[in-house]
Scaffold this motif. Structure first.
Motif, short mmCIF file in Angstrom:
data_model
loop_
_atom_site.label_atom_id
_atom_site.label_comp_id
_atom_site.label_asym_id
_atom_site.label_seq_id
_atom_site.Cartn_x
_atom_site.Cartn_y
_atom_site.Cartn_z
N GLY A 269 0.78 -1.22 0.00
CA GLY A 269 0.00 0.00 0.00
C GLY A 269 0.82 1.27 0.00
N ALA A 270 2.07 1.14 -0.12
CA ALA A 270 2.94 2.33 -0.12
C ALA A 270 2.95 3.02 -1.47
CB ALA A 270 4.35 1.94 0.27
N LEU A 271 2.52 2.29 -2.47
CA LEU A 271 2.48 2.86 -3.81
C LEU A 271 1.14 2.51 -4.43
CD1 LEU A 271 5.93 2.15 -5.50
CD2 LEU A 271 4.79 4.37 -5.34
N ASP A 272 0.73 3.39 -5.31
CA ASP A 272 -0.51 3.12 -6.02
C ASP A 272 -0.18 2.47 -7.36
OD1 ASP A 272 -3.49 3.84 -5.95
OD2 ASP A 272 -2.80 4.23 -8.03
N TRP A 273 -1.04 1.52 -7.81
CA TRP A 273 -0.80 0.83 -9.08
C TRP A 273 -0.70 1.80 -10.25
CZ3 TRP A 273 0.73 -4.00 -9.35
CH2 TRP A 273 0.47 -4.85 -8.26
N THR A 274 -1.29 2.96 -10.06
CA THR A 274 -1.27 3.91 -11.17
C THR A 274 -0.06 4.83 -11.13
OG1 THR A 274 -2.56 5.46 -9.88
CG2 THR A 274 -3.78 3.95 -11.32
N SER A 275 0.71 4.70 -10.11
CA SER A 275 1.88 5.56 -10.01
C SER A 275 2.79 5.35 -11.23
CB SER A 275 2.65 5.24 -8.74
OG SER A 275 3.98 5.72 -8.84
N PRO A 276 3.30 6.46 -11.78
CA PRO A 276 4.23 6.31 -12.92
C PRO A 276 5.46 5.48 -12.55
CG PRO A 276 4.19 8.58 -12.09
CD PRO A 276 3.10 7.87 -11.38
N LEU A 277 5.78 5.47 -11.26
CA LEU A 277 6.91 4.64 -10.83
C LEU A 277 6.60 3.17 -11.10
CD1 LEU A 277 9.67 5.13 -9.42
CD2 LEU A 277 8.58 4.47 -7.29
N VAL A 278 5.34 2.80 -10.87
CA VAL A 278 4.94 1.41 -11.06
C VAL A 278 4.69 1.13 -12.53
CG1 VAL A 278 3.24 -0.34 -10.42
CG2 VAL A 278 3.89 1.44 -8.77
N GLN A 279 3.96 2.03 -13.14
CA GLN A 279 3.55 1.77 -14.52
C GLN A 279 4.70 1.91 -15.51
OE1 GLN A 279 0.12 3.45 -16.09
NE2 GLN A 279 -1.23 2.57 -14.56
N TRP A 280 5.58 2.86 -15.32
CA TRP A 280 6.59 3.17 -16.31
C TRP A 280 8.03 2.99 -15.83
CZ3 TRP A 280 4.79 3.34 -20.96
CH2 TRP A 280 3.47 3.71 -21.17
#
Lengths: 505, 972
Positions: A269-280
């Motif tokens: 839960g520290a990051l959102d799935w939509t975060s550019p860090l996650v997505q890109w």
């Protein structure tokens, strides 16, 4: 051979007859046109005893034609292969020069031919056997100390000696089931660590080869034999894997860790799935470092132009081949993830995450299996290595994501810093365990000693020191990134080289 | 290749037993004794197909022609088979020759490495002529014609001007039996000089004293006990052939005793390794003899029949009853002093060990195979007594010319009578045979620079061949001094395939072929048999087989490389172009008189006329004898020669003969012309009649070619020529005996060989150089500790009587404390670019007055050449040259240079660098003068006014009249 299925070729080396004349060495060089600096067979010599009760012991040293040959298992393209008659042969035209066979051989019997850059070794002169001739070394030997024969033929001299006399093989604990049997060999020659390495770079009538990849022969410290044993002749043995392999472990850790860490942070839960860090950012970072990893691996091949053979004619028991497929699968998962992100299909991003995470873990960990396939290198056969590599992937991932997080997901920076610190602490724990728990063999102990002393020691201790700095990540933030990655490079280099620093022959 | 194609190939060329036998061809079984052959069937040697090892596993076929020749590395002369590629007509590799009776298809490391010598990128490919000053290192290309004309003119002038003694041919390993000696004989010059006095004459003298013949031929294979004073499992005479038979015997239960100061590979295999104080070997052997005598285990009948005890009693105990029992009593009394305790005191070997060994020796009966070559006999003052005391054991046990015993070498050797036999020279060259050394077994070769100085002498022409005296001989700086002085050496011609330290100081360097590029014929005593081996230019044989006609070996050799046979014939024609000097006729064809003799005719004649059984064998194969030898390379004339001394003289021989008081048979009749012209000692009676046998128990038997015609326990020759004290086998204290050594001195053993190198001849073999390329000083840990905790690799300075050298330490348990050892072969150097780059250091040679110095400026580095391997040379060290620092030590009797050195070993001094060599020439000369004082000159001691006992062997033996000492008043 029509009436029988196949012979099982074996050789007997009768050291009770051998006069140490080296005729086998030059006959082999002549028959097989083996260049200077490498050799398919040579006569090791060890002086044992105290004057006047002393003796020079010889050992004709070469490929053991193992029934369970680690080199064939490790070879990703079947360039090393076992013939139906038991001969472990090789096909230079499909050798990619990955040196996995060299790393795998517990006897250091394989080398890269500097002329054609492919792996080679003794193959019982298969080209002679096939036209009904004895191998060149057997023919030349003045004292008939070398004989070849069919183990299935009870009337052959080889079968008679093997079955009726006290014979030995080298390093039976490696469970390779050698088909090169020694009669009358001394323990001080059979065990590569039984004899003392002479100081001063000398042997009795030659010099010890020097060079950065050179593996010193004999025991550099207190030898394992209680007989006074001094190595008086040996040849050059090269460590197969150098800097590219060290760097590959780190770049692969980044590639695996970058994606794995963001997934962990998402789950936590520290990051959102939509975060550019996650997505890109993370998948691109992972893909980029997979690319670097692939480039390093290809660069390390003696035949880089043949790299594709791993995928087109894989030998699937080889962890090098398996690794290639794992990396490929991981890269596909990352591409799929990026595609989904581009299509804004978050569901797919999430769906890919689980198999992606598994592939990331496998990508980071498979190297432990690859190293364990190097049967002779006890130091690498540590059960801790797999988990340790996973921890290294988390360090590499967290560290490499940290600058991006500052830019793209500042809220996760603290998480990443703490993860980096925690993983590094775990890494130090693994390192401490590696260093302090007694290893089970002399080989592994010597490798450990090499890792923390001499030329390698400076890498190992630099790595440890940098890791200590990294633990302060929650407080020093971005300043921890370079120490974290530097620590891995330094530590891995010491580890990879130490594993290869112990003589096997 | 598909499986079926592969099967077809197999059927076509398989050497496997079943296929070979199905084709009615020869199956050569190998060590494995299975269906695999060691060699292709000989019927297919002309066109043999093998699979290429490099393109494996692709089965690519290569077609070869297998042509035999003989290895030219060590003196064993093992057979080789050259694989001549039929597409490239180049030699691909060398294997052993299964048709060779000595080596039986097997080789040491040096056999296969012959190919390195052929392809050596540094070999000399065309004749060179000196450009600058001698030794300056400047060369220009010349032609064979120019060189031949120049050399021939000088020889002719010297002969015409009666300066015959100014022509000298100095040979190391001859590699042939008599060809070149006959060239010199044809020129009428006593110009033969050999290397034997730095090699084996110590060993030879002891044997010659016993049996006339100067070498042993031990039948190791059938022995019960083998006693070796040298390292025959790794060194020459006859390394590979003997090693085969020694190990074979060992596996059949024969016991091996090895006496050697250092742990050789041979000592490694010994059941008893006895590492004595150097020089004490004879004392140990005498203790063993004493044990055999005192326990009456000697072969009484043999001793009674074959020792010259009657002569001994009549000369030394004329008042005693001349009965064998008297002799036994005296023998027992005389040798009682050589107790095990005395031997222990001298040798450092415990008496109990010696006793155990003596028991083993005594148990051998007539199956005692003993051998010594170089080693102790070549190391010590009086070393010749070592071989004499060793043979004493055989003589006691009757193990002489028995199965498993020791034969005289000449009985196991066959030198076929050649096409021309020039007469014995009418001159005596006292540069090689000086009056101070009347008993020297061979030329006093290593004294040449001193003798030239002493007598203000000069040589017009000096040929060096397969010999590198600057490097090999003691006091090499004196050789450089002599060779660079044109007032001493008019012209130096180096006949050599490769650069050497001596060739640097030549005027002409003329390239001669390697093992596969030349003709030679030879025979060696490898076992109880007689065989001949043929060395040939293999490409000549191959191309002739394919229908070409080759008249000159240069047509097939690389570059302009030639061979000596043809060279000497051509040179002799140019010396005597019109035949007026009477030389040319010995080099003419017999078929076409007046034309030049060719190699084909020379050898065809020998094989047709002088080798019993060969013509018949050749006919059976549909070949001429020459074709047979070109195809198989060797021929065994006879096996199991047996005890020739027991052979009765024939009625014809006895006709007109006389028997003297000592039962010796003499005759006026000329010697029968047998086919075997192996050199024989030639005892005669005072009237000059030939000794042909001896009457033993009423039967006239052949006996031994000694003055007594028996085995000479007592040497009347030594007694009469001034050495009565050594007339019997005895112990002479060495020049390195502990009593003469001094407190801080150690004994340096400098002559030991490695199995992978051969003198200075193998530097051009990269595979051998890779295996062995340095010579650290073997030193025992106790001595290393005493010198201040010296560790392997530390620099040491070894000081001799005349200089010092600096090298590294090898701390080992394989050497006796108090001794150090340094291997031969290493420390090759060159002065500039010329030379063997893979095996020599570049040095700076510096001379200031009497002080000579050598400093190493560069070791070996990789280099670009026609051979990609030279870029991969990884060693930089080539060892240190020690012989330069040794002054000459001529044994006053045998003439042998006594190699052992009393040295002071210390840590290197400040400023010393690895490879430093320093010699003081005057100190070296002083040592020469000191040793010369030990001599007993023929002038004072000749019993009959001759220079030397006529009966003894001597190369190029002059006519009997020439043996007379010159009138001292007439001497200039």
């Amino acid at each position: 051979m029509d009436e029988q299925v196949h012979p099982t070729w074996a050789k007997v080396v009768d050291q009770s007859r051998c006069i140490g004349c080296h005729a086998c060495t030059t006959a082999c060089k002549s028959e097989n046109l083996v260049p200077l600096s490498v050799t398919r067979t040579y006569v090791k010599s060890v002086e044992v005893g105290a004057f006047p009760q002393a003796r020079r012991n010889f050992q004709v040293t070469r490929c053991n034609q193992c029934s369970d040959a680690p080199c064939t298992t490790a070879c990703p393209t079947s360039a090393m292969y076992r013939r139906p008659d038991g001969i472990v042969d090789f096909d230079k035209s499909i050798c990619i020069g990955c040196k996995a066979c060299i790393a795998a051989c517990p006897y250091d019997a394989i080398f890269i031919n500097p002329e054609d850059h492919s792996a080679e070794k003794c193959n019982f002169c298969a080209h002679r056997l096939d036209v009904g001739l004895e191998p060149a070394c057997v023919v030349v030997c003045p004292v008939e100390a070398l004989i070849v024969g069919d183990l299935n033929d009870p009337s052959s001299r080889v079968a008679q000696i093997v079955n009726r006399e006290a014979v030995q093989v080298r390093r039976p604990e490696k469970q390779t089931r050698p088909k090169l049997f020694y009669k009358g060999a001394h323990e001080a020659t059979l065990d590569p660590l039984a004899a003392r390495r002479p100081p001063g770079g000398l042997y009795a009538s030659s010099t010890q080869p020097a060079g950065h990849a050179e593996i010193g022969s004999g025991h550099p410290g207190r030898a394992t034999s209680s007989a006074a044993a001094l190595l008086s002749y040996d040849v050059s043995h090269q460590a197969p894997w150098g800097w590219p392999v060290t760097l590959y472990t780190t770049t692969k850790s980044i590639a695996a860790g970058a994606y794995l860490v963001v997934l962990l942070l998402c789950v936590a839960g520290a990051l959102d799935w939509t975060s550019p860090l996650v997505q890109w950012a993370a998948p691109i970072l992972a893909l980029a470092f997979l690319g670097v990893t692939g480039a390093l691996l290809t660069f390390d091949l003696e035949h880089p132009e043949r790299f594709y053979l791993i995928l087109t004619r894989p030998q699937m028991r080889s962890w090098l081949a398996r690794g290639a497929f794992i990396i490929t699968a991981y890269a596909l998962a990352l591409l799929l993830q990026l595609g989904a992100a581009a299509a804004d299909a978050i569901a797919i991003v999430r769906a890919v995450a689980f198999p992606g995470a598994v592939l990331a873990v496998v990508t980071s960990v498979y190297t432990a299996f690859l190293f364990a396939q190097a049967k002779g290198r006890d130091f690498w056969q540590s059960p801790l290595l797999g988990p340790h590599l996973l921890v290294q992937a988390l360090i590499a991932g967290a560290a490499s994501l940290l600058p991006l997080a500052v830019w793209l997901a500042p809220s996760s920076v603290a998480w990443l810093s703490w993860l980096l610190a925690a993983a590094t602490a775990l890494h130090l724990l693994f390192a401490a365990a590696e260093r302090t728990i007694e290893h089970s063999t002399a080989h592994a102990r010597l490798a450990l000693h090499a890792m923390y002393s001499g030329a390698l020691g400076c890498y190992a201790w630099t790595g440890i020191a940098l890791s200590c700095v990294t633990i302060a990540a929650p407080w020093i933030g971005l300043w921890a990134v370079l120490p974290a990655l530097g620590a891995l490079v330094a530590y891995d280099h010491a580890y990879v080289q130490a594993g290869q620093s112990v003589p096997l022959a | 290749m598909s499986e079926s194609n592969f099967k077809r190939l197999n059927e076509r060329v398989s050497a496997a037993k079943r296929d070979v036998e199905a084709r009615g061809e020869t199956f050569y079984p190998g060590a494995s004794r299975i269906h695999l052959a060691a060699f292709p069937p000989k019927e297919r040697w002309d066109d043999w197909i093998e699979l290429d090892s490099r393109s494996w596993p692709e089965r690519s076929e290569r077609r070869y022609m297998l042509v035999p020749t003989t290895c030219f590395n060590c003196e064993s002369a093992c057979g080789l088979l050259a694989y001549v590629d039929r597409d490239t007509m180049g030699v691909r590799k060398f294997e052993g020759n299964p048709e060779h009776p000595g080596s039986r298809g097997r080789n040491c490391a040096k056999g296969p490495a012959t190919i390195n010598q052929v392809t050596d990128p540094d070999r000399i490919l065309s004749p060179l002529k000196r450009a600058g000053a001698r030794g300056e290192g400047k060369w220009t290309a010349t032609t064979w014609d120019e060189a031949l004309d120049d050399i021939a003119a000088r020889i002719r002038r010297a002969i015409v001007e009666e300066r015959e003694n100014e022509i000298m041919y100095h040979v190391g390993r001859p590699g042939e039996d008599g060809f070149t000696e006959r060239v010199l004989a044809a020129w009428g010059v006593d110009g033969h000089n050999s290397h034997t006095n730095i090699c084996s004459s110590g060993g030879r003298f002891g044997y010659a004293a016993w049996m006339g013949y100067d070498r042993p031929s031990p039948d190791h294979a059938n022995s019960r006990v083998m006693l070796l004073v040298s390292s025959h499992l790794e060194a020459g005479h006859y390394f590979n052939p003997h090693a085969q038979r020694v190990i074979e015997a060992k596996n059949n239960g024969s016991k091996l005793i090895v006496i050697d100061v250092r742990l050789s590979n041979t000592a490694t295999h010994a059941d008893y390794w006895l590492p004595p104080i150097p020089g004490s070997e004879a004392a140990m052997l005498l203790a063993i003899a004493q044990h055999i005598i005192s326990t009456a285990r000697y072969d009484r009948e043999f001793v009674r029949r074959w020792w010259n005890w009657e002569e001994y009693l009549s000369e030394e105990h004329p008042d005693e009853q001349p009965a064998f029992e008297t002799f036994e009593r005296i023998l027992s009394r005389m040798y009682a002093r050589y107790t095990f305790e005395v031997a222990e005191r001298e040798s450092g070997i415990p008496a109990a060990t010696l006793r155990a060994v003596a028991e083993v020796v005594a148990s051998a009966g007539t199956r005692l195979a003993t051998h010594t070559w170089r080693s102790a006999a070549a190391g010590n003052l009086g070393g010749w007594q070592v071989s004499r005391c060793l043979f004493l054991l055989n003589a006691l046990l009757g193990a002489v010319a028995t199965e498993g015993g020791v034969y005289p070498n000449a009985w196991n050797k066959f030198v076929p009578r050649p096409i021309h036999e020039p007469p014995h020279p009418k001159h005596w060259n006292d540069l090689t045979w000086p009056q101070e050394y009347p008993l020297a077994l061979n030329e006093m070769s290593f004294l040449l620079p001193h003798l030239i100085d002493d007598g203000q002498r000069r040589l017009e022409l000096y040929f060096s061949r397969v010999y590198n005296p600057v490097w090999t001989n003691p006091n090499g700086f004196a050789w450089i001094d002599m060779l660079t002085d044109e007032t001493k050496i008019g012209l130096h011609v180096a006949l050599t395939p490769t650069w050497s330290e001596t060739a640097f100081f030549a005027d002409y360097v003329l390239p001669m072929g390697h093992a596969s590029e030349r003709h030679d014929l030879h025979s060696y005593e490898t076992h109880d048999a007689q065989w001949i081996g043929f060395r040939q230019p293999v490409l000549r044989a191959a191309r002739e087989q394919l229908g070409e006609t080759i008249r000159d070996t240069r047509e097939v050799n690389p570059g302009e490389v030639w061979e000596e046979n043809e060279f000497w014939i051509e040179l002799s024609w140019r010396v005597d172009p019109d035949g007026a000097l009477g030389i040319r006729k010995y080099f003419e064809s017999k078929k076409l008189p007046g034309t030049k003799l060719g190699a084909d005719e020379y050898y065809a004649y020998i094989f047709e006329h002088s080798v019993p059984g060969l013509p018949e064998r050749a006919v059976a194969e549909g070949l001429t004898p020459l074709e047979y030898m070109r195809r198989y390379g060797a021929f065994e004339i006879e096996r199991k020669i047996g005890a020739l001394h027991e052979e009765p003289l024939s009625k014809e021989e006895l006709a007109g003969s006389d028997v003297d008081a000592l039962q010796r048979v003499y005759t006026d009749a000329p010697a029968p012309r047998g086919p075997n012209v192996v050199p024989q000692p030639s005892p005669r009676d005072p009237e000059g009649r030939r000794s042909i046998g001896v009457v033993v128990d009423g039967t006239a038997l052949r006996g031994f070619p000694t003055p007594s015609r028996k085995l000479e326990f007592y040497s009347s020759t030594l007694a009469r020529w001034g050495w009565r004290e050594y007339a019997l086998p005895a112990y002479i204290e060495s020049h390195v005996h502990p009593s003469r050594l001094g407190e801080d001195r150690m004994v340096l053993i400098s002559t030991f060989r490695l199995p992978t190198q051969i003198h200075t001849r193998s530097a051009n073999a990269k595979w051998l150089d890779e295996i062995a390329h340095t010579n650290p000083l073997w030193i025992h840990p106790d001595d290393a500790a005493r010198l201040g905790n010296v560790a392997t690799g530390d620099l040491l300075r070894v000081a001799t009587e005349s200089g010092y050298f600096v090298l590294r330490a090898w701390v080992t348990e394989g050497i006796r404390p108090g001794c150090v050892a340094c291997s031969h072969h290493m420390g090759r150097w060159r002065l500039g670019d010329m030379g063997q780059r893979q095996f020599s250091a570049v040095v700076r040679l510096d001379r200031r007055g009497d002080l000579w110095n050598i400093e190493r400026t560069a070791g070996v580095t990789p280099f670009e050449s026609t051979d990609p391997d030279t870029k991969r040379i990884w060693w930089t060290d080539v060892g240190v040259h020690q012989n330069l620092t040794f002054p000459v030590h001529p044994d006053p009797i045998s003439g042998m240079h006594c190699w052992h050195q009393a040295v002071t070993v210390t840590r290197a001094h400040e400023g010393d660098a690895y490879g430093d060599i320093s010699v003081h020439a005057e100190k070296a000369r002083a040592v020469y003068r000191q040793w010369r004082e030990l001599t007993r000159s023929a002038r004072e001691h000749s019993p009959d006014g001759t220079r030397r006992p006529y009966w003894m062997l001597r190369p190029l033996k002059p006519l009997p009249a020439v043996f007379q000492l010159p009138d001292p008043t007439a001497h200039g």
